[in-house]
Design a protein around this motif. Structure first.
Motif, PDB file in Angstrom:
ATOM      1  N   GLY A 333       7.822  60.218  53.234  1.00 42.99           N
ATOM      2  CA  GLY A 333       6.558  59.981  53.911  1.00 42.99           C
ATOM      3  C   GLY A 333       6.694  60.286  55.391  1.00 42.99           C
ATOM      4  N   PRO A 334       5.585  60.309  56.104  1.00 41.03           N
ATOM      5  CA  PRO A 334       5.624  60.690  57.520  1.00 41.03           C
ATOM      6  C   PRO A 334       5.957  59.539  58.466  1.00 41.03           C
ATOM      7  CG  PRO A 334       3.365  60.359  56.833  1.00 41.03           C
ATOM      8  CD  PRO A 334       4.210  60.141  55.607  1.00 41.03           C
ATOM      9  N   ASP A 335       6.108  58.318  57.955  1.00 40.55           N
ATOM     10  CA  ASP A 335       6.274  57.148  58.813  1.00 40.55           C
ATOM     11  C   ASP A 335       7.757  56.883  59.099  1.00 40.55           C
ATOM     12  OD1 ASP A 335       5.977  54.839  60.214  1.00 40.55           O
ATOM     13  OD2 ASP A 335       4.809  53.775  58.695  1.00 40.55           O
ATOM     14  N   PRO A 336       8.228  57.078  60.350  1.00 41.68           N
ATOM     15  CA  PRO A 336       9.626  56.800  60.680  1.00 41.68           C
ATOM     16  C   PRO A 336       9.827  55.396  61.253  1.00 41.68           C
ATOM     17  CG  PRO A 336       8.658  57.997  62.488  1.00 41.68           C
ATOM     18  CD  PRO A 336       7.541  57.751  61.479  1.00 41.68           C
ATOM     19  N   PHE A 337       8.749  54.587  61.301  1.00 45.72           N
ATOM     20  CA  PHE A 337       8.821  53.277  61.938  1.00 45.72           C
ATOM     21  C   PHE A 337       8.878  52.174  60.883  1.00 45.72           C
ATOM     22  CE2 PHE A 337       6.496  56.145  64.733  1.00 45.72           C
ATOM     23  CZ  PHE A 337       7.273  56.053  65.892  1.00 45.72           C
ATOM     24  N   PHE A 338       9.790  51.209  61.088  1.00 49.36           N
ATOM     25  CA  PHE A 338       9.975  50.112  60.136  1.00 49.36           C
ATOM     26  C   PHE A 338      10.083  48.795  60.893  1.00 49.36           C
ATOM     27  CE2 PHE A 338      11.249  53.834  57.875  1.00 49.36           C
ATOM     28  CZ  PHE A 338      10.949  53.599  56.547  1.00 49.36           C
ATOM     29  N   LEU A 339       9.671  47.731  60.225  1.00 44.33           N
ATOM     30  CA  LEU A 339       9.866  46.378  60.723  1.00 44.33           C
ATOM     31  C   LEU A 339      10.902  45.698  59.846  1.00 44.33           C
ATOM     32  CD1 LEU A 339       6.158  45.223  61.266  1.00 44.33           C
ATOM     33  CD2 LEU A 339       7.697  46.235  62.948  1.00 44.33           C
ATOM     34  N   LYS A 340      11.837  44.987  60.480  1.00 45.08           N
ATOM     35  CA  LYS A 340      12.776  44.173  59.716  1.00 45.08           C
ATOM     36  C   LYS A 340      12.491  42.712  60.022  1.00 45.08           C
ATOM     37  CE  LYS A 340      17.522  43.045  58.561  1.00 45.08           C
ATOM     38  NZ  LYS A 340      18.973  43.284  58.732  1.00 45.08           N
ATOM     39  N   PHE A 341      12.120  41.963  58.988  1.00 48.10           N
ATOM     40  CA  PHE A 341      11.868  40.537  59.127  1.00 48.10           C
ATOM     41  C   PHE A 341      13.114  39.779  58.689  1.00 48.10           C
ATOM     42  CE2 PHE A 341       7.726  42.472  58.646  1.00 48.10           C
ATOM     43  CZ  PHE A 341       6.965  41.823  59.613  1.00 48.10           C
ATOM     44  N   CYS A 342      13.618  38.927  59.562  1.00 41.21           N
ATOM     45  CA  CYS A 342      14.870  38.248  59.263  1.00 41.21           C
ATOM     46  C   CYS A 342      14.870  36.852  59.856  1.00 41.21           C
ATOM     47  CB  CYS A 342      16.055  39.063  59.774  1.00 41.21           C
ATOM     48  SG  CYS A 342      15.809  39.798  61.387  1.00 41.21           S
ATOM     49  N   SER A 343      15.893  36.080  59.496  1.00 42.75           N
ATOM     50  CA  SER A 343      16.050  34.730  60.023  1.00 42.75           C
ATOM     51  C   SER A 343      16.601  34.792  61.435  1.00 42.75           C
ATOM     52  CB  SER A 343      16.976  33.918  59.120  1.00 42.75           C
ATOM     53  OG  SER A 343      18.224  34.564  58.999  1.00 42.75           O
ATOM     54  N   LYS A 344      16.540  33.678  62.157  1.00 43.19           N
ATOM     55  CA  LYS A 344      16.929  33.683  63.562  1.00 43.19           C
ATOM     56  C   LYS A 344      18.420  33.933  63.752  1.00 43.19           C
ATOM     57  CE  LYS A 344      13.235  30.686  65.219  1.00 43.19           C
ATOM     58  NZ  LYS A 344      12.902  29.412  65.871  1.00 43.19           N
ATOM     59  N   LEU A 345      19.231  33.233  62.971  1.00 43.59           N
ATOM     60  CA  LEU A 345      20.679  33.334  63.126  1.00 43.59           C
ATOM     61  C   LEU A 345      21.333  33.492  61.768  1.00 43.59           C
ATOM     62  CD1 LEU A 345      21.300  30.462  65.706  1.00 43.59           C
ATOM     63  CD2 LEU A 345      21.217  32.906  66.174  1.00 43.59           C
ATOM     64  N   LEU A 346      22.544  34.030  61.754  1.00 44.76           N
ATOM     65  CA  LEU A 346      23.315  34.078  60.522  1.00 44.76           C
ATOM     66  C   LEU A 346      23.602  32.657  60.061  1.00 44.76           C
ATOM     67  CD1 LEU A 346      25.880  36.888  61.387  1.00 44.76           C
ATOM     68  CD2 LEU A 346      23.979  37.040  59.799  1.00 44.76           C
ATOM     69  N   SER A 347      23.622  32.469  58.758  1.00 44.14           N
ATOM     70  CA  SER A 347      23.834  31.132  58.225  1.00 44.14           C
ATOM     71  C   SER A 347      25.283  30.684  58.367  1.00 44.14           C
ATOM     72  CB  SER A 347      23.418  31.074  56.749  1.00 44.14           C
ATOM     73  OG  SER A 347      24.154  32.025  56.002  1.00 44.14           O
ATOM     74  N   HIS A 348      26.193  31.600  58.502  1.00 43.19           N
ATOM     75  CA  HIS A 348      27.604  31.258  58.706  1.00 43.19           C
ATOM     76  C   HIS A 348      28.309  32.501  59.214  1.00 43.19           C
ATOM     77  CE1 HIS A 348      28.101  33.379  54.929  1.00 43.19           C
ATOM     78  NE2 HIS A 348      27.278  32.529  54.360  1.00 43.19           N
ATOM     79  N   ASP A 349      29.556  32.344  59.592  1.00 42.92           N
ATOM     80  CA  ASP A 349      30.318  33.497  60.060  1.00 42.92           C
ATOM     81  C   ASP A 349      30.326  34.564  58.980  1.00 42.92           C
ATOM     82  OD1 ASP A 349      30.776  32.094  62.280  1.00 42.92           O
ATOM     83  OD2 ASP A 349      32.920  31.789  61.982  1.00 42.92           O
ATOM     84  N   ALA A 350      29.976  35.776  59.338  1.00 49.16           N
ATOM     85  CA  ALA A 350      29.827  36.833  58.350  1.00 49.16           C
ATOM     86  C   ALA A 350      30.171  38.171  58.976  1.00 49.16           C
ATOM     87  CB  ALA A 350      28.394  36.855  57.813  1.00 49.16           C
ATOM     88  N   THR A 351      30.501  39.124  58.125  1.00 51.48           N
ATOM     89  CA  THR A 351      30.808  40.467  58.611  1.00 51.48           C
ATOM     90  C   THR A 351      29.669  41.427  58.347  1.00 51.48           C
ATOM     91  OG1 THR A 351      31.862  41.022  56.503  1.00 51.48           O
ATOM     92  CG2 THR A 351      33.275  40.122  58.235  1.00 51.48           C
ATOM     93  N   GLY A 352      28.581  40.941  57.776  1.00 47.89           N
ATOM     94  CA  GLY A 352      27.504  41.837  57.392  1.00 47.89           C
ATOM     95  C   GLY A 352      26.246  41.663  58.217  1.00 47.89           C
ATOM     96  N   HIS A 353      25.101  41.652  57.543  1.00 43.34           N
ATOM     97  CA  HIS A 353      23.807  41.717  58.195  1.00 43.34           C
ATOM     98  C   HIS A 353      23.185  40.343  58.392  1.00 43.34           C
ATOM     99  CE1 HIS A 353      23.288  46.098  57.752  1.00 43.34           C
ATOM    100  NE2 HIS A 353      24.018  45.931  56.667  1.00 43.34           N
ATOM    101  N   VAL A 354      22.280  40.277  59.360  1.00 38.45           N
ATOM    102  CA  VAL A 354      21.336  39.170  59.398  1.00 38.45           C
ATOM    103  C   VAL A 354      20.435  39.339  58.181  1.00 38.45           C
ATOM    104  CG1 VAL A 354      19.421  38.132  60.647  1.00 38.45           C
ATOM    105  CG2 VAL A 354      21.385  39.027  61.907  1.00 38.45           C
TER     106      VAL A 354
END
Length: 476
Positions: A333-354
Motif C-alpha cells: 500500500g502507499p502508506d509508509p506511516f505507522f502508529l505503535k501503541f504500547c505500555s509505558k514501561l517494560l514489565s521487567h528486565d528484557a532484551t526485546g521490545h516494549v
C-alpha cells in the motif's frame, strides 16, 4: 532447572499455580511455540477442555518432547475456548529441564489418596489441584533442582513511578531493537539497559550517552555507504548527532539518535527506518496506553493531531512522485506511516521490545471516525482490544519492513531526504536508522564481539497480565 535464562527465578511477581497440565508435542511443534513466544511473549496450543472452574487460574505446564520423559516446563493458563471447540492453552516462559525427568521414576515417588489420579495425569492432559500437589512433592524428591523456582510466592514490589524520561528511554531503546531486527543484526550487539537508571545524570539525552563506541556524525567513515548521496543526505552526514554502527555479514546498520531536548522535555520517540538495499522508508510514531498494564487505554490529544499533520504534509509530497512500476518499488500500500501503541514501561528486565501493536496511519484515521472508539462520556478512547485482529504484531511489522513489502516506493525514497532533514532540525527526539550493504565484511565475522551480559535491574515494573512471562523478542 538450568539457571541461564531461568525466567521463573527472575520473575518479579508472585506466581502460584493451582493445577497443571501435561502436554506432549513433537520437537518441531515446540520450536513453533517458542518462535511464537519470542515474537509475542506467549503462544497458544489447543487442548481438550479443562474444568470450567479451573479457567483463569495459573497452571504449571509440563512438556514432553521425548516419550516417557518430561523435558520442559512452562507457565500457562486457559482464558478462552479455542475455535476448534477445545480450550486455548496460553503458554509462556518455556524452560528446559537441565536433565529430563523420567515419568516412571516420578510415578514411583507419588504417594497419597489421589496417587492414582496423579499417575494417570502424567500420561497427558489436565492435572487436578490435588494431583498437582502430589506431583510437585514427588518432583522435589526425584530432582530438587528441577522443582526449584516453579512456584514463586515472593510479594510483588511497589509499582514504579513512570516519568516522561523513563518512557522516552524505553521507546528509544525499542526503536533501536526494532531496527536491529529488521536488518537481521543480533540484538546482543546493543546493550542498553531496558529501563532508565533512577540515578541517571540530568544531562542524559540518549541511550547512546556513555557508549565509547558511539561516533559523532561528522565522522564520514561511519556513513561511508552514503558517500555518493545527494546534498540532502550530505546535510544529514554533517550533523553532530550520536551515531553507532552495527554490522552482520554484508549488512551494516547506522543508527542516528537525534535529541534536541533532555528526556524530561521530550514528547516521544519516532523511528524512521531507511532501507537503502530495498529503497524504502518507514515511519513509526509511538503512543502509550495508560494504566498499569495498558488497561487505561489511549486518548488522542492535540499532540497526535500535530504529528499527523506533519505526516500528512510528507504524504502529500510523496503523492506527487510518479508511480513506481518496477518490481523493487512494489508495496502492499502507499502508506509508509505507522502508529505503535504500547505500555509505558517494560514489565521487567528484557532484551526485546516494549509490548505493543502496529497500525497504519490510514487505518487509524478510519477507526477514529467509527462509534467503536467512543467512550462512556462521548470522548475518543482506544484499548488494545479495540483493534481486535486488525493490527500488526512486531513479527509481522519487522518481516514486512525487512522484505520491502511496506514503506515508500523506490522513487518516493529519492525525494524523502528534504523531509528527513527537516525532521532532524526539529525539536523532537527521533531515531533514524540507515541499512545498507557492508562490502567490507563479506564473511560476516565479528571476532571482537563481547559476550552479552543481562542488563541490570533498575526499577520495579507494573503488574503484567502474565507474571514473569518470557521477554518479547523477535526472530525473522
Amino acid at each position: 532447572m538450568s539457571s541461564p535464562g531461568d525466567q521463573y527465578l527472575e520473575a518479579r511477581f508472585p506466581w502460584v499455580p493451582e493445577h497443571g497440565y501435561v502436554l506432549s508435542v513433537t520437537s518441531e511443534r515446540l520450536e513453533e511455540l517458542e518462535d511464537d513466544i519470542s515474537a509475542q511473549g506467549t503462544c497458544s496450543q489447543a487442548v481438550p477442555k479443562i474444568p470450567a472452574a479451573m479457567r483463569r487460574r495459573w497452571m504449571l505446564c509440563f512438556i514432553s518432547v521425548k516419550k516417557g520423559y518430561l523435558t520442559h516446563v512452562a507457565r500457562s493458563v486457559v482464558y478462552y475456548p479455542a475455535e476448534s471447540g477445545r480450550d486455548k492453552l496460553d503458554i509462556w516462559n518455556v524452560t528446559q529441564f537441565a536433565k529430563p525427568v523420567r515419568v516412571a521414576t516420578l510415578k514411583a515417588k507419588i504417594e497419597g489418596r489421589q496417587a492414582w489420579r496423579a499417575k494417570q495425569a502424567l500420561d497427558g492432559g489436565h492435572v487436578s489441584p490435588a494431583a498437582f500437589v502430589l506431583i510437585m512433592d514427588a518432583l522435589r524428591r526425584v530432582d530438587g533442582g528441577a522443582a526449584e523456582g516453579l512456584i514463586d510466592r515472593r510479594p510483588a514490589p511497589l509499582d514504579p513511578t513512570p516519568t516522561q524520561a523513563k518512557a522516552n528511554w524505553a521507546y528509544q531503546r525499542d526503536a533501536v531493537v526494532t531496527s536491529l531486527e529488521i536488518a537481521r543484526i543480533p540484538k546482543e550487539q546493543f546493550k542498553a539497559s531496558p529501563q532508565l537508571d533512577e540515578n541517571a545524570p540530568a544531562a542524559l539525552t540518549s541511550i547512546f550517552d556513555g557508549d565509547d563506541d558511539v561516533t559523532s556524525m561528522e565522522d564520514l567513515v561511519i556513513l561511508q555507504d552514503l558517500d555518493e548521496a545527494n546534498e540532502d543526505w550530505k546535510f544529514v552526514k554533517r550533523q553532530r548527532y550520536p551515531a553507532k554502527l552495527f554490522t552482520n555479514g554484508d549488512t551494516k546498520l547506522t543508527i542516528i539518535l537525534a535529541n534536541k531536548l533532555p528526556l524530561e522535555r521530550q514528547l516521544g520517540v519516532d523511528l524512521i527506518y531507511v532501507n537503502e538495499t530495498l529503497k524504502s522508508v518507514v515511519f513509526v510514531q509511538y503512543k502509550m496506553f495508560a494504566g498499569v498494564d495498558g488497561e487505561g487505554g489511549y486518548r488522542p490529544d492535540g499532540q497526535l493531531n500535530e504529528e499527523i499533520t506533519r505526516m500528512d504534509a510528507a504524504a502529500a509530497k510523496l503523492a506527487t512522485v510518479a508511480a513506481d512500476e518496477s518490481c523493487d518499488g512494489y508495496r502492499f500500500g502507499p502508506d509508509p506511516f505507522f502508529l505503535k501503541f504500547c505500555s509505558k514501561l517494560l514489565s521487567h528486565d528484557a532484551t526485546g521490545h516494549v509490548p505493543g501493536i502496529y497500525v497504519p496511519l490510514g487505518y487509524w484515521k478510519r477507526l477514529v471516525q467509527t462509534p467503536v472508539v467512543k467512550g462512556k462520556k462521548g470522548g475518543t478512547i482506544v484499548y488494545s482490544e479495540t483493534f481486535g485482529r486488525r493490527h500488526f504484531t512486531p513479527t509481522h511489522f519487522i518481516d514486512m519492513v525487512g522484505r520491502g513489502w511496506i514503506g515508500t516506493s523506490a522513487l518516493q525514497t529519492d525525494v524523502l531526504a528534504p523531509y528527513l532533514r527537516a525532521a532532524l532540525q526539529g525539536d523532537k527526539g527521533l531515531v533514524l536508522a540507515v541499512q545498507s550493504s557492508n562490502a567490507a565484511h563479506p564473511d560476516g565475522a565479528d571476532e571482537d564481539e563481547e559476550s552479552f551480559e543481562p542488563p541490570r535491574r533498575i526499577v520495579a515494573p507494573p503488574k503484567p497480565r502474565y507474571p514473569g512471562k518470557k521477554p518479547k523478542t523477535i526472530q525473522i
